[in-house]
Each structure stands twice: as structure tokens, then as C-alpha cells.
Scaffold this active site. Structure first.
Site, mmCIF file in Angstrom:
data_model
loop_
_atom_site.group_PDB
_atom_site.id
_atom_site.type_symbol
_atom_site.label_atom_id
_atom_site.label_comp_id
_atom_site.label_asym_id
_atom_site.label_seq_id
_atom_site.Cartn_x
_atom_site.Cartn_y
_atom_site.Cartn_z
ATOM 1 C CG HIS A 106 -1.923 4.534 -7.108
ATOM 2 N ND1 HIS A 106 -1.697 3.192 -6.922
ATOM 3 C CD2 HIS A 106 -0.704 5.113 -7.188
ATOM 4 C CE1 HIS A 106 -0.385 2.971 -6.880
ATOM 5 N NE2 HIS A 106 0.238 4.120 -7.030
ATOM 6 C CB THR A 173 0.516 -3.535 -1.270
ATOM 7 O OG1 THR A 173 1.163 -3.100 -2.459
ATOM 8 C CG2 THR A 173 1.418 -3.327 -0.077
ATOM 9 C CB ALA A 216 -6.332 -7.823 5.269
HETATM 10 P P1 NAD Z 1 -2.103 -6.251 -6.084
HETATM 11 O O1 NAD Z 1 -3.369 -6.804 -6.630
HETATM 12 O O2 NAD Z 1 -0.916 -6.184 -6.966
HETATM 13 O O3 NAD Z 1 -1.690 -7.129 -4.806
HETATM 14 C C1 NAD Z 1 -2.597 -7.462 -3.805
HETATM 15 C C2 NAD Z 1 -1.847 -8.206 -2.706
HETATM 16 O O4 NAD Z 1 -2.779 -8.463 -1.677
HETATM 17 C C3 NAD Z 1 -1.263 -9.554 -3.132
HETATM 18 O O5 NAD Z 1 0.083 -9.639 -2.685
HETATM 19 C C4 NAD Z 1 -2.148 -10.576 -2.413
HETATM 20 O O6 NAD Z 1 -1.419 -11.706 -1.948
HETATM 21 C C5 NAD Z 1 -2.653 -9.786 -1.225
HETATM 22 N N1 NAD Z 1 -3.967 -10.209 -0.750
HETATM 23 C C6 NAD Z 1 -5.014 -10.700 -1.462
HETATM 24 N N2 NAD Z 1 -6.041 -10.967 -0.647
HETATM 25 C C7 NAD Z 1 -5.647 -10.616 0.607
HETATM 26 C C8 NAD Z 1 -6.276 -10.670 1.893
HETATM 27 N N3 NAD Z 1 -7.538 -11.112 2.051
HETATM 28 N N4 NAD Z 1 -5.566 -10.238 2.969
HETATM 29 C C9 NAD Z 1 -4.277 -9.793 2.835
HETATM 30 N N5 NAD Z 1 -3.647 -9.741 1.654
HETATM 31 C C10 NAD Z 1 -4.325 -10.146 0.543
HETATM 32 O O7 NAD Z 1 -2.466 -4.818 -5.502
HETATM 33 P P2 NAD Z 1 -1.564 -3.549 -5.115
HETATM 34 O O8 NAD Z 1 -0.261 -3.989 -4.561
HETATM 35 O O9 NAD Z 1 -2.460 -2.647 -4.354
HETATM 36 O O10 NAD Z 1 -1.184 -2.825 -6.478
HETATM 37 C C11 NAD Z 1 -1.927 -2.765 -7.537
HETATM 38 C C12 NAD Z 1 -2.597 -1.491 -8.023
HETATM 39 O O11 NAD Z 1 -3.943 -1.900 -8.245
HETATM 40 C C13 NAD Z 1 -2.731 -0.281 -7.187
HETATM 41 O O12 NAD Z 1 -2.231 0.770 -7.940
HETATM 42 C C14 NAD Z 1 -4.236 -0.023 -6.999
HETATM 43 O O13 NAD Z 1 -4.566 1.309 -7.348
HETATM 44 C C15 NAD Z 1 -4.891 -0.912 -7.978
HETATM 45 N N6 NAD Z 1 -6.090 -1.625 -7.498
HETATM 46 C C16 NAD Z 1 -6.917 -1.053 -6.558
HETATM 47 C C17 NAD Z 1 -8.038 -1.737 -6.102
HETATM 48 C C18 NAD Z 1 -8.953 -1.062 -5.097
HETATM 49 O O14 NAD Z 1 -9.022 0.156 -5.037
HETATM 50 N N7 NAD Z 1 -9.708 -1.832 -4.256
HETATM 51 C C19 NAD Z 1 -8.325 -3.016 -6.592
HETATM 52 C C20 NAD Z 1 -7.452 -3.570 -7.571
HETATM 53 C C21 NAD Z 1 -6.337 -2.854 -8.006
#
Ligand code: NAD
Length: 230
Positions: A106, A173, A216
Site C-alpha cells: 500500500h 491484520t 504481536a
Molecule cells: P486494521 O487496523 O484493519 O487491523 C489491525 C488488526 O491488528 C486487528 O485485527 C487487531 O485485532 C490487530 N491488532 C491490534 N493490536 C495488535 C497487537 N498488539 N498485536 C497483534 N495484533 C494486533 O489494519 P490492517 O488489516 O493492516 O488494514 C488496514 C489498512 O490500514 C492497511 O491498508 C494499512 O495501509 C492501513 N494502516 C496502516 C498503518 C501503519 O502503517 N502503521 C496504521 C493504520 C492503518
């Protein structure tokens, strides 16, 4: 020698202080996705979109990788077979942890591009709708991130790797954003052992042969240890 493909999402960076999509206080919660993560939102209000990504870029620049990022860098360095790390994240925490080859499906906060001519360059910390493209001069600069409705990067390479994988792991994810949400299904149908490492049950948990629940920073290093011990 086994071939490993990993997909990471916002959850792997949560413990580094970067909010996930669903975090109640996170940046994402304060803005509608249609406004800040679609081409239409950018056409309507480029200043708002730049402001949103400037804030995320500043926040990500301050963040440090956690034990999960570090464990995946170790897996890349020590695994004796092929290894591919694909991330949906736009932060650079995998690279900061030492991962050498990372596909940013992405895009990246670290990148900028021109919406008029597609030229790309390293993003300054602060971007603005008044910035001119250094190549064509258009005031059409944008973050090099893939918005909803746009085509993710490197899909051919990822599809090829998924079809040959022996192990596919999805980490942090939610399985709600496609095509990444389909990777577990594709890898399993191609014969890989599939494992999901996530805090909670995701939208696609049933696609995985094995699921582990937890933070994680705890479950990823433990899993990497197991893989390297085999
Ligand atoms: P999402 O926010 O939809 O899901 C995050 C998942 O991670 C959830 O299922 C949650 O239960 C889990 N989670 C939360 N904390 C956790 C931990 N400490 N350990 C393990 N799991 C944990 O995110 P996604 O599936 O990556 O999809 C969303 C989109 O959001 C992507 O396209 C991404 O580009 C974007 N995004 C990116 C960032 C980043 O770059 N750090 C941050 C927010 C969103």
C-alpha cells in the site's frame, strides 16, 4: 528448504504507538476514510489529505520497531530458504528493525509522487498542495500511498510467491482490506501451511489452518523461534 511469505498489517505497529484503523483515539478514527484515503477525497480537499499524512509521517518518524518487527528481521537473516515480507503498513518500522527486503503493498509515507506525471521521490516531512513536481512542475504532489480504489503494488510478485509458499503467516491484520485479505485463502489452496497471528479473531480467521492470539510483540518472536529451531 522452505519458502516463507509473511503479510503484516497495522496490528504489528500498534505496540510501537502507531494506531490501527480501529483504534478509538487513533488518527484514522478522527477522519472518514472516504476523505483521507481515496482519490476522490484528495480531489475534493488535497490540503486535508496532506495534513492527515503529514501528521502520520511525523508520528511514524518518532516510532521505534517493537519485538515483532525485530523477530521478522531475524527470520529474514537466519532462515535458510526463500523469504518474502509483504506489509500493508505505510510506516518504515520493518526497515528500521533491519528487514532488508520489504514489499509495501500500500505504498509508504516515506514516498511522494506526482498525480500528473507519476514521477516519484523521497517525501519531505511536510507536504503541501502548493508543492510543485520537480519533473513536470504540476502542483499535484501526493503521498505515495495506495488509496481505496487504487491498485496495490507488486501484486504479480506477491501472487507468484503465494503460489509457491510452504508457510504463509498473516500478522496483525484484520482481513478486511482486499486483495491482502485473500492471501491466506490463496496460499492455503496452493498447499502452504497457513498461520494467523493476531490479537483477536479476524474477518478471515477461517482461511487459516492455525491461529494464535495475543500481542504481536509476544507471539511473533515465539513463533519465529519455533520456525528457526525446526
Ligand atoms: P486494521 O487496523 O484493519 O487491523 C489491525 C488488526 O491488528 C486487528 O485485527 C487487531 O485485532 C490487530 N491488532 C491490534 N493490536 C495488535 C497487537 N498488539 N498485536 C497483534 N495484533 C494486533 O489494519 P490492517 O488489516 O493492516 O488494514 C488496514 C489498512 O490500514 C492497511 O491498508 C494499512 O495501509 C492501513 N494502516 C496502516 C498503518 C501503519 O502503517 N502503521 C496504521 C493504520 C492503518
Amino acid at each position: 528448504m522452505s519458502k516463507i511469505v509473511i503479510l503484516t498489517g497495522a496490528g504489528i505497529s500498534a505496540e510501537s504507538g502507531l494506531g490501527t484503523f480501529r483504534d478509538e483515539d487513533g488518527l484514522w478514527a478522527k477522519h472518514a476514510i472516504e476523505d483521507v484515503a481515496t482519490p476522490e477525497g484528495f480531489s475534493r480537499n488535497p490540503a486535508l489529505v496532506h495534513e492527515f499524512y503529514n501528521a502520520r509521517r511525523a508520528q511514524a518518524a518518532e516510532a521505534s520497531p517493537n519485538a515483532a518487527h525485530v523477530a521478522l528481521a531475524r527470520l529474514e537473516a537466519e532462515h535458510q530458504g526463500q523469504f518474502l515480507l509483504v506489509t500493508q503498513n505505510v510506516d518504515a518500522l520493518h526497515e528500521k528493525a533491519g528487514s532488508l527486503r520489504v514489499i509495501h503493498l500500500h505504498g509508504e509515507l516515506a514516498g511522494a509522487m506526482c498525480n500528473a506525471c507519476d514521477d516519484k521521490w523521497v517525501a519531505p516531512l511536510v507536504m503541501s498542495p502548493e508543492d510543485e513536481c520537480g519533473f513536470c512542475g504540476a502542483k499535484a504532489t501526493r503521498p505515495d500511498v495506495v488509496w481505496f480504489g487504487e491498485i496495490p503494488y507488486a501484486m504479480d510478485a506477491i501472487d507468484a510467491a503465494l503460489s509457491e509458499a510452504d508457510i504463509f503467516a498473516a500478522i496483525g491484520t484484520s482481513g478486511q482490506v482486499y486483495p491482502a485479505a485473500n492471501f491466506g485463502y490463496i496460499a492455503r489452496n496452493s498447499g502452504a501451511h497457513t498461520i494467523e497471528l493476531n490479537l483477536e479473531t479476524s474477518g478471515v480467521s477461517n482461511d487459516f489452518a492455525e491461529t494464535r492470539r495475543g500481542k504481536a510483540s509476544e507471539i511473533v518472536p515465539a513463533w519465529v523461534e519455533e520456525i528457526l529451531d525446526k
